[in-house]
Design a protein around this motif. Sequence first.
Motif, short mmCIF file in Angstrom:
data_model
loop_
_atom_site.label_atom_id
_atom_site.label_comp_id
_atom_site.label_asym_id
_atom_site.label_seq_id
_atom_site.Cartn_x
_atom_site.Cartn_y
_atom_site.Cartn_z
N ALA A 225 -21.19 106.04 49.74
CA ALA A 225 -22.08 105.00 49.22
C ALA A 225 -23.12 105.58 48.27
CB ALA A 225 -22.78 104.30 50.39
N HIS A 226 -23.65 106.73 48.62
CA HIS A 226 -24.64 107.37 47.74
C HIS A 226 -24.04 107.74 46.39
CE1 HIS A 226 -27.47 108.61 51.28
NE2 HIS A 226 -27.67 107.38 50.87
N ARG A 227 -22.77 108.14 46.39
CA ARG A 227 -22.12 108.47 45.12
C ARG A 227 -22.05 107.27 44.20
NH1 ARG A 227 -18.58 111.68 48.40
NH2 ARG A 227 -17.00 110.02 48.39
N GLN A 228 -22.04 106.07 44.77
CA GLN A 228 -22.01 104.85 43.97
C GLN A 228 -23.40 104.28 43.71
OE1 GLN A 228 -18.01 103.24 46.15
NE2 GLN A 228 -18.82 101.93 44.53
N GLY A 229 -24.44 105.04 44.06
CA GLY A 229 -25.81 104.60 43.78
C GLY A 229 -26.35 103.59 44.76
N ALA A 230 -25.69 103.44 45.91
CA ALA A 230 -26.14 102.46 46.91
C ALA A 230 -27.06 103.12 47.92
CB ALA A 230 -24.94 101.84 47.62
N LEU A 231 -27.93 102.30 48.51
CA LEU A 231 -28.77 102.76 49.61
C LEU A 231 -28.13 102.30 50.92
CD1 LEU A 231 -30.78 103.26 47.29
CD2 LEU A 231 -32.59 102.44 48.80
N VAL A 232 -28.30 103.12 51.96
CA VAL A 232 -27.62 102.85 53.23
C VAL A 232 -28.64 102.60 54.33
CG1 VAL A 232 -26.01 103.72 54.96
CG2 VAL A 232 -25.68 104.28 52.52
N THR A 233 -28.43 101.49 55.04
CA THR A 233 -29.21 101.17 56.23
C THR A 233 -28.35 101.37 57.46
OG1 THR A 233 -30.57 99.52 55.10
CG2 THR A 233 -30.40 99.33 57.49
N VAL A 234 -28.90 102.03 58.46
CA VAL A 234 -28.23 102.17 59.74
C VAL A 234 -29.05 101.42 60.78
CG1 VAL A 234 -27.55 103.76 61.58
CG2 VAL A 234 -27.14 104.37 59.18
N ALA A 235 -28.44 100.40 61.40
CA ALA A 235 -29.09 99.67 62.49
C ALA A 235 -28.76 100.41 63.78
CB ALA A 235 -28.59 98.23 62.55
N ALA A 236 -29.74 101.14 64.28
CA ALA A 236 -29.48 102.08 65.36
C ALA A 236 -30.18 101.67 66.65
CB ALA A 236 -29.93 103.48 64.95
N ASP A 237 -29.52 101.97 67.76
CA ASP A 237 -30.08 101.77 69.10
C ASP A 237 -30.93 103.00 69.41
OD1 ASP A 237 -30.42 101.96 71.93
OD2 ASP A 237 -28.78 100.55 72.22
#
Length: 934
Positions: A225-237
């Motif tokens: 995802a980062h290679r495509q310029g996107a930001l990543v959200t992780v919904a974590a417990d």
Amino acid sequence: MTFANRHIGPDTDEQTHMLKAIGYASLDALMDAAIPEVIRWHGSLNLPAAASEEETIAELRAIASRNRVTTSMIGLGYYGTHTPAVIKRNVLENPAWYTAYTPYQPEISQGRLEALLNFQTMVTDLTGLTTANASMLDEGTAVAEAMTLAKRASKSKSQVYAVDADTLPQTLAVLRTRAEPLGIRLALVDLDAGASLPDEFFGLHLQYPGASGAVRDHAPLIEAAHRQGALVTVAADLLALTLLRAPGEIGADIAAGTTQRFGVPLAFGGPHAGYLAVRAGLERSLPGRLVGVSKDVDGAPAYRLALQTREQHIRREKATSNICTAQVLLAVMAGMYAVYHGPKGLREIAKRTHNHALTVAGSLAAGGVEVAHAAFFDTVTAVVPGRAAGIVAAAAAAGVDLRLVDADRVSVATDETTTDAHVAAVLDAFGVPASEAAECGAQPLARSSEYLTHPVFSSHHSETSMLRYLRKLSDKDYALDRGMIPLGSCTMKLNATTEMEPVTWPEFANIHPYAPASNTSGYEELVSTLEGWLAEITGYDAVSVQPNAGSQGELAGLLAIRGYHRSRGDEHRDVCLIPSSAHGTNAASAVMAGMRVVVVACDDAGNVDLSDLHAKIETHAANLAAIMVTYPSTHGVYETSIADLCAAVHEAGGQVYVDGANLNALVGFARPGKFGADVSHLNLHKTFCIPHGGGGPGVGPVAVRAHLAEFLPGDPLEPGDHHAVSAAAHGSAGILPISWAYLRMMGPDGLAAATGTAVLAANYVASRLREHYPVLYTGSGGLVAHECILDLRPITKATGVSVDDVAKRLIDYGFHAPTMSFPVAGTLMVEPTESEDLAELDRFVAAMIAIKGEIDQVAAGTWPKDDNPLRNAPHTASAVTADEWEHAYPRSVAGFPVGVDRTAKYWPPVRRIDGAYGDRNLVCSCPSPEAFED
């Protein structure tokens, strides 16, 4: 004595005195003069007659008994937890914590600010990211805010947001609601099926662990995802993160989720504290409130809310979020849960939870049942073709609720409260014997980094130490248990103990939001009755209590208007008119609902400028969607033009949204749904007595006329086109008994009396202070509504004494300041409410008059402009007792101003805080103890 007499501060004799002071013979005469006849309602509310406190508790006991408390192993982001008794009694049930206001006056909020900094540190440590805010409304809204944060921070021009198909279904529903008006397209990615990421996308949302329980290695996906310029959200417990690698360690930009399982009851869906954390470089885009470390004038470290926490008032329609609140009380509980257990205790709870899940999985596999995923933390999904419903029914018969995924799959979620007996009951429902625990395939993702290393998380594990720590923090703060909090627009009034009592009953506290309907008939009755009463009070036809804050009520109401126009083929209607005096969230909510904001001017009297209104309507008539107005006005005036305003907007095809923030001036005397409004949100944490809790929880129900009813928020787990603004169908259902009890005990006559007394109190204060401070806006006969604005601008121009100086000096007199510089810069907006008796009102008036006397001494040159009790306020005990004193006024004036009770003096823990320094130097996690050394 009736409950209304207990709730309303001034008794009959005191009201007579107050009425005489402002020139009215009776409360009815005052209200007849204050409220324009065009909106005045002379009927009686069709509500049950007032019940006594004892009768109300008995009725609520009967309602609660219709809820069936079972062992919930449903999961889906909601888990059983043990609230440590020391936290339950000394935070959740303690008025020093639950009657506090948002810490906008940081000098008298150091205790709760420290508690929130603990919360933020807990979140950053567990997520492996650098900055966390002071909580969000729930997991669904936290994830939605993460999506819009990614949109504005990503360099991608795409409108596509990729979403893990194993996302919690209620979160997905909230994402859909928030994405559509903003033109964002969601693209579901089924990781189990090996689906690839879209060709272009600005952000990616991952669930960790997934709704199915699966724990996946997301690092390669995040890198892609980062290679495509996107930001990543992780919904974590967060509990899982005590055992699993942190989102920050696998490359996430944002983490979001809930802290519910850290000691906060299920409460049928809320209130719970969501969380949001970001990597370095994104902190100034973080929505909501952020506690940072600054310093006071002596250079001592001091906590405060940082710069972006009120962006709605600064940026309005350019605001990136409409969230102006938090879930402070619940965040304090979750943070203290981590303090009490510490890193070792949390890890033990997580291991015990995980081991029970391993036992379930191993036994199922040994018994021939397919387990869907090899790697999991607490949730095991079993594949049982055609048998799922029967297994769920068998478990329910044994008192355990499981999740029916579909006809072929059942999920079992373990938690802190799970016992061996619960596991045995589950296995019996599946028809398999207990066996060896399974091997978990998550070992490669096991966490090796440390967390919660700050000393606060290893210092208070005994109950004695914890009790004293909580007392130490609450002693630093000012809340309603100390005195009046006269905040305009915020309605800080009595939250009666009888109203609060049912909140912690197990029948209300321990119900999962997705429990079987057979278990929740008491809650459904409570919600239905409360919604009906609120509809009667407001004159609307339908109400939804789903929105868990006023801002979310605004959004829900505007989405209802949007849905109505679209259903009629009027998609082009997207202009929302908003007066320049409006609360900042109004404009931000309109933008989030996909509307264009057009500002309408206010005249010199603070009213909506009718000529400008008609001009804007004429210009935008073809595209007019709505107008948002606050009534009484944000300036605290009953505007006489409201009916004309409604008629003009309706004639142009628009809808009228009346912001219900000031409903405390209307109940029993005027009904928005009958004087021309189509929709309102209500603030149960203002008018209807749910405590502010230091800045949350709140409930912001949305009320509508019949033609908008079908567009109200729907259950996030129900199929259909309805929108969901919160993760649970009834939002923060666990605190609805508070408002139910308030209405039941007040009855129709008590509610009207409360409104009349609130208006009386505001006019009494205004009349007593008018000769000392100009009252900026008034309506008919020189009257205000339930609040008045004191204009300090002439004083500041003449003497240099600012509104900040007066606010901070009020602390020395033992008061929380009124609302500062809203809606007009350089003013104080005072709302005394109906709950403060004459002695407290007079104490406040006397303090304000004494402060004016001090200002006069500055003006006369007796005290220098740069060295006087106002400029140096507030004064701490340390400052007043210092060996050296070089000020132009005596210590006694500093520490014990006229009228202050020396035996009950409130001492602020820090002197005036340097806000600019804190904004330039964001420090958002617990500082080292050395920072506080002298």
